[in-house]
Design a protein around this motif. Sequence first.
Motif, PDB file in Angstrom:
ATOM      1  N   LEU A 103       3.529   3.899  -4.062  1.00 34.32           N
ATOM      2  CA  LEU A 103       4.877   4.417  -3.548  1.00 34.32           C
ATOM      3  C   LEU A 103       4.841   6.107  -3.440  1.00 34.32           C
ATOM      4  N   GLY A 104       3.493   6.631  -4.118  1.00 36.11           N
ATOM      5  CA  GLY A 104       3.184   7.948  -3.893  1.00 36.11           C
ATOM      6  C   GLY A 104       3.619   8.753  -2.592  1.00 36.11           C
ATOM      7  N   LEU A 105       2.953   8.312  -1.694  1.00 36.52           N
ATOM      8  CA  LEU A 105       3.155   8.881  -0.344  1.00 36.52           C
ATOM      9  C   LEU A 105       4.508   8.771   0.259  1.00 36.52           C
ATOM     10  N   THR A 106       5.005   7.522  -0.073  1.00 37.54           N
ATOM     11  CA  THR A 106       6.639   7.188   0.518  1.00 37.54           C
ATOM     12  C   THR A 106       7.340   8.334  -0.315  1.00 37.54           C
ATOM     13  N   ILE A 107       7.381   8.575  -1.410  1.00 38.29           N
ATOM     14  CA  ILE A 107       8.226   9.537  -2.185  1.00 38.29           C
ATOM     15  C   ILE A 107       7.804  10.839  -1.660  1.00 38.29           C
ATOM     16  N   ALA A 108       6.567  11.181  -1.576  1.00 37.09           N
ATOM     17  CA  ALA A 108       6.479  12.503  -0.948  1.00 37.09           C
ATOM     18  C   ALA A 108       7.135  12.773   0.462  1.00 37.09           C
TER      19      ALA A 108
ATOM     20  N   LEU B  50       0.841  14.071  -3.386  1.00 38.47           N
ATOM     21  CA  LEU B  50      -0.348  14.030  -2.473  1.00 38.47           C
ATOM     22  C   LEU B  50      -1.708  14.452  -3.057  1.00 38.47           C
ATOM     23  N   LEU B  51      -1.676  15.300  -4.049  1.00 43.21           N
ATOM     24  CA  LEU B  51      -2.816  15.703  -4.912  1.00 43.21           C
ATOM     25  C   LEU B  51      -3.434  14.364  -5.663  1.00 43.21           C
ATOM     26  N   GLN B  52      -2.515  13.689  -6.311  1.00 40.10           N
ATOM     27  CA  GLN B  52      -2.725  12.590  -6.827  1.00 40.10           C
ATOM     28  C   GLN B  52      -3.642  11.572  -6.096  1.00 40.10           C
ATOM     29  N   ASN B  53      -3.057  11.417  -4.916  1.00 46.97           N
ATOM     30  CA  ASN B  53      -3.420  10.576  -4.006  1.00 46.97           C
ATOM     31  C   ASN B  53      -4.811  11.066  -3.473  1.00 46.97           C
ATOM     32  N   ALA B  54      -5.095  12.308  -3.420  1.00 46.31           N
ATOM     33  CA  ALA B  54      -6.305  12.806  -2.885  1.00 46.31           C
ATOM     34  C   ALA B  54      -7.419  12.594  -4.102  1.00 46.31           C
ATOM     35  N   PHE B  55      -6.888  12.942  -5.498  1.00 51.31           N
ATOM     36  CA  PHE B  55      -7.873  12.697  -6.483  1.00 51.31           C
ATOM     37  C   PHE B  55      -8.108  11.367  -6.667  1.00 51.31           C
ATOM     38  N   LYS B  56      -7.607  10.513  -6.373  1.00 52.23           N
ATOM     39  CA  LYS B  56      -7.643   8.802  -6.471  1.00 52.23           C
ATOM     40  C   LYS B  56      -8.877   8.461  -5.413  1.00 52.23           C
ATOM     41  N   PHE B  57      -8.688   9.039  -4.145  1.00 53.04           N
ATOM     42  CA  PHE B  57      -9.568   8.465  -2.882  1.00 53.04           C
ATOM     43  C   PHE B  57     -10.487   9.448  -2.701  1.00 53.04           C
ATOM     44  N   THR B  58     -10.639  10.670  -3.251  1.00 47.05           N
ATOM     45  CA  THR B  58     -11.868  11.412  -2.682  1.00 47.05           C
ATOM     46  C   THR B  58     -13.090  10.927  -3.409  1.00 47.05           C
TER      47      THR B  58
ATOM     48  N   LEU C   6       4.638   3.933   4.510  1.00 45.50           N
ATOM     49  CA  LEU C   6       5.462   2.784   4.011  1.00 45.50           C
ATOM     50  C   LEU C   6       5.429   2.803   2.705  1.00 45.50           C
ATOM     51  N   PRO C   7       6.517   2.121   2.091  1.00 41.96           N
ATOM     52  CA  PRO C   7       6.660   1.333   0.758  1.00 41.96           C
ATOM     53  C   PRO C   7       5.717   0.513   0.390  1.00 41.96           C
ATOM     54  N   PHE C   8       4.886   0.714  -0.802  1.00 46.66           N
ATOM     55  CA  PHE C   8       4.007  -0.391  -1.291  1.00 46.66           C
ATOM     56  C   PHE C   8       2.685  -0.665  -0.367  1.00 46.66           C
ATOM     57  N   SER C   9       2.449   0.299   0.576  1.00 44.73           N
ATOM     58  CA  SER C   9       1.321   0.314   1.334  1.00 44.73           C
ATOM     59  C   SER C   9       0.148   0.891   0.670  1.00 44.73           C
ATOM     60  N   GLN C  10      -1.028   0.068   0.502  1.00 42.49           N
ATOM     61  CA  GLN C  10      -2.218   0.513  -0.281  1.00 42.49           C
ATOM     62  C   GLN C  10      -3.306   0.081   0.642  1.00 42.49           C
ATOM     63  N   ALA C  11      -3.949   1.143   1.270  1.00 44.11           N
ATOM     64  CA  ALA C  11      -5.245   0.691   2.033  1.00 44.11           C
ATOM     65  C   ALA C  11      -6.710   0.983   1.364  1.00 44.11           C
ATOM     66  N   GLY C  12      -6.888   1.554   0.028  1.00 44.48           N
ATOM     67  CA  GLY C  12      -8.104   1.843  -0.455  1.00 44.48           C
ATOM     68  C   GLY C  12      -8.149   0.385  -1.453  1.00 44.48           C
ATOM     69  N   THR C  13      -9.438   0.199  -2.016  1.00 44.32           N
ATOM     70  CA  THR C  13      -9.775  -0.777  -2.984  1.00 44.32           C
ATOM     71  C   THR C  13      -9.393  -0.556  -4.254  1.00 44.32           C
ATOM     72  N   ASP C  14      -8.939   0.836  -4.642  1.00 42.92           N
ATOM     73  CA  ASP C  14      -8.195   1.077  -5.891  1.00 42.92           C
ATOM     74  C   ASP C  14      -6.746   0.716  -5.859  1.00 42.92           C
ATOM     75  N   ARG C  15      -6.310  -0.284  -6.621  1.00 50.42           N
ATOM     76  CA  ARG C  15      -5.059  -0.661  -6.650  1.00 50.42           C
ATOM     77  C   ARG C  15      -4.315  -0.396  -7.864  1.00 50.42           C
ATOM     78  N   SER C  16      -4.802   0.659  -8.706  1.00 53.63           N
ATOM     79  CA  SER C  16      -4.054   1.159  -9.918  1.00 53.63           C
ATOM     80  C   SER C  16      -2.758   1.426  -9.844  1.00 53.63           C
ATOM     81  N   GLY C  17      -2.329   1.934  -8.663  1.00 51.76           N
ATOM     82  CA  GLY C  17      -0.901   2.343  -8.383  1.00 51.76           C
ATOM     83  C   GLY C  17       0.109   1.150  -7.923  1.00 51.76           C
TER      84      GLY C  17
END
Length: 377
Positions: A338-343, A278-286, A324-335
Amino acid sequence: MMHDFLADNRDELARRCRVKVGERPGRSATEEQLEDGIPLFLDQLISTLRIEQTTTPTDSRRVSGPSGGSAALSEVSVSAARHGKDLLAMGLSVDQVVHDYGDLCQAITDLAVERHAPFEVDEFRTLNRCLDNAIAEAVTEFGFLKDAIVADAHALDAREKMGYFAHELRNLLGTASLAFSAAKQGNLSLSGATGTILERSLTGLEKLITTSLEDVRTVGPSNIVLDAFSLGELITEIDNAASLSAKMHGCTLRVAPVDPTLALVGTRDLLIAAVANLLQNAFKFTEPGTEIVLTAYASGNRIHIDVQDECGGLGAGVAEHMFLPFSQAGTDRSGIGLGLTIAKQSITANGGQLTVRDIPGKGCVFMISLPRDKMPT
């Protein structure tokens, strides 16, 4: 104004509440407990009413909490929980919890009638909201601790839900790399805090690989045993590792103080990985230069861990499919999405829930709710 009336008559209201307490059979308390109970709540009520007369009335929620009974960390929730704990320690019943706050409400009403004090409808709504939140928090804390005493031990079994190996491998390897880079650039000794982070990451990698190999051999789900451990120690460990990533992303991680008496039930490694995702996701999109806030607190028999970012808010429909797995809403597609799915899988496997709340125009809050337990001995 009600806040002026309460401030001018604070001592008289506290006195009347003490008299009512003394008239109830078996009810007694120390001076400290009396001050931490109704008088403290009265001060919080006055503060709430004053803030609601300013240009930013919603700031009062930090003192009194929101309406509707949703869990949130506030000054009222913290002191009310302590009040419920004190009453249990004195061997009193849950009825006394409600009576204490009812005494104050009655004292305010009686004194207002005696002195012909006019109040606005909105002021009565605020009074009721503060009373509702205080009673709810005190009762739930009382009930939780009562159940914990009756039950000699609390443990839950849950099905282990495997995360995605590659994603967790990358997370652990990323933390280890950051720690190594920090130690190298700063010429730091590996016996210090940075070395501890590196060691913990390498140990996590070993555990992840070992577990994956065992899963391949056994071919099938396995059970995990949930343990009780300190919430404060868990958050400190997460903070130590995540602070390095925050700096790398150009943002700030702020961790709110955690009550050292709180404990939760779960699988430590899975929960650390879930919050880290969750924190990595926040760092990525904040937004660059903004702040991520990590908050951990209790409400009744649940532990809540919130991660709030400043991503600008969620778009329409994003919250519905972001786990959902492999869901990416932002423009940053470096991941790989799966992060939120795993969390969510990890938290569900620990008997918890993971939800998200949008703050339009500002960001969002990921909210974890987990089973609470007594502090392990």
